[in-house]
Design an enzyme around this catalytic site. Structure first.
Site, PDB file in Angstrom:
ATOM      1  N   ALA B  13      -1.855 -57.764  51.018  1.00  0.00           N
ATOM      2  CA  ALA B  13      -1.479 -57.218  49.715  1.00  0.00           C
ATOM      3  C   ALA B  13      -2.247 -57.921  48.600  1.00  0.00           C
ATOM      4  CB  ALA B  13       0.020 -57.380  49.503  1.00  0.00           C
ATOM      5  N   CYS B  14      -2.252 -57.267  47.471  1.00  0.00           N
ATOM      6  CA  CYS B  14      -2.862 -57.805  46.252  1.00  0.00           C
ATOM      7  C   CYS B  14      -2.272 -59.193  45.974  1.00  0.00           C
ATOM      8  CB  CYS B  14      -2.555 -56.874  45.094  1.00  0.00           C
ATOM      9  SG  CYS B  14      -3.063 -57.487  43.484  1.00  0.00           S
ATOM     10  N   PRO B  15      -3.014 -60.210  45.615  1.00  0.00           N
ATOM     11  CA  PRO B  15      -4.445 -60.193  45.265  1.00  0.00           C
ATOM     12  C   PRO B  15      -5.358 -60.657  46.403  1.00  0.00           C
ATOM     13  CG  PRO B  15      -3.514 -62.274  44.561  1.00  0.00           C
ATOM     14  CD  PRO B  15      -2.435 -61.547  45.347  1.00  0.00           C
ATOM     15  N   GLN B  16      -4.868 -60.644  47.643  1.00  0.00           N
ATOM     16  CA  GLN B  16      -5.650 -61.270  48.709  1.00  0.00           C
ATOM     17  C   GLN B  16      -7.006 -60.612  49.001  1.00  0.00           C
ATOM     18  OE1 GLN B  16      -2.643 -62.928  51.859  1.00  0.00           O
ATOM     19  NE2 GLN B  16      -1.644 -61.347  50.662  1.00  0.00           N
TER      20      GLN B  16
END
Lengths: 159, 75
Positions: B13-16
């Site tokens: 998921a964001c921000p990965q």
């Protein structure tokens, strides 16, 4: 490449979800090669507390504050649907399912990306928080340091 | 163009995805290409904006069965 841009965030809130938003933006800004600084004031300081109990001689009031506030990012509550602490457990479960990074990991990741974490010394005094209770990799400053950074900040947020 | 590095950010998921991209690009030389796989629905907007701001080029992107693939050339 153009001149380095700056992002500054004031983390006032001690809510898990709000701090998560702050740290996601901070990590994103670091990925944009911004110089990122997060100023922690009031309840936001709790995100920087070490989870382990520290034995520090304190006044009665300060000791009480210390007990009532969450020790570290993982113990913080939600701004909404906290349900006496059940909310955070549920959201962490959902986050795991969606592979979202938990707050303590976001904070470590921010440090890895050289995001500067700053503790506001005046509110530390008010809440009776000692430097020894907070992460070792942070800096300390006041309003002037914040304004110095924010004045040439391209993104300035108060959360 | 043959990618120099391939990053699998599927399921993250964001921000990965953007953090992984940034890390990988940093290790590469100008002109080299990074291939990224992601399932985050925001990844396309994120990478379009990020590559533009960083002076890189998003050469191509595809979507197949919920998997987004991106080819980014380091600027």
């Amino acid at each position: 490449m153009a001149e380095t841009k700056k992002t500054t965030i004031v983390l006032f809130s001690g809510d898990y979800d709000k701090a998560m938003a702050a740290y996601i933006i901070a990590n994103g800004a670091a990925a944009y090669d911004h110089e990122v600084t997060i100023f922690h004031t009031f309840w936001g300081l709790n995100a920087l507390r070490k989870p382990e109990k520290q034995s520090i001689a304190k006044g009665k009031l300060e000791a009480m504050f210390g007990k009532m506030m969450p020790r570290g990012a993982d113990r913080m509550g939600l701004s909404n649907m906290n349900f006496l602490g059940i909310g955070p457990k549920l959201i962490k479960k959902v986050m795991k399912k969606h592979n979202a990074m938990p707050l303590p990991e976001l904070i470590d990741m921010a440090r890895e990306q050289d995001v500067r974490l700053i503790g506001c010394t005046m509110t530390m005094d008010l809440l009776g928080l000692d430097e020894k209770e907070l992460r070792d990799d942070i800096e300390y400053a006041g309003v002037a340091a914040y304004l110095g950074e924010a004045s040439d900040g391209n993104v300035n947020l108060f959360i | 163009m043959e990618p120099k590095t391939t990053i699998d950010a599927k399921g993250l998921a964001c921000p990965q995805p953007i953090l992984k991209t940034k890390k990988a690009i940093k290790e590469m030389d100008s002109g080299e290409v990074l291939e990224l796989h992601a399932t985050d629905k925001g990844a396309q907007s994120d990478l379009t904006a990020w590559t533009k701001a960083g002076g890189h080029e998003l050469l191509d992107h595809t979507e197949d069965n919920g998997v987004y693939k991106f080819w980014i050339q380091k600027g």
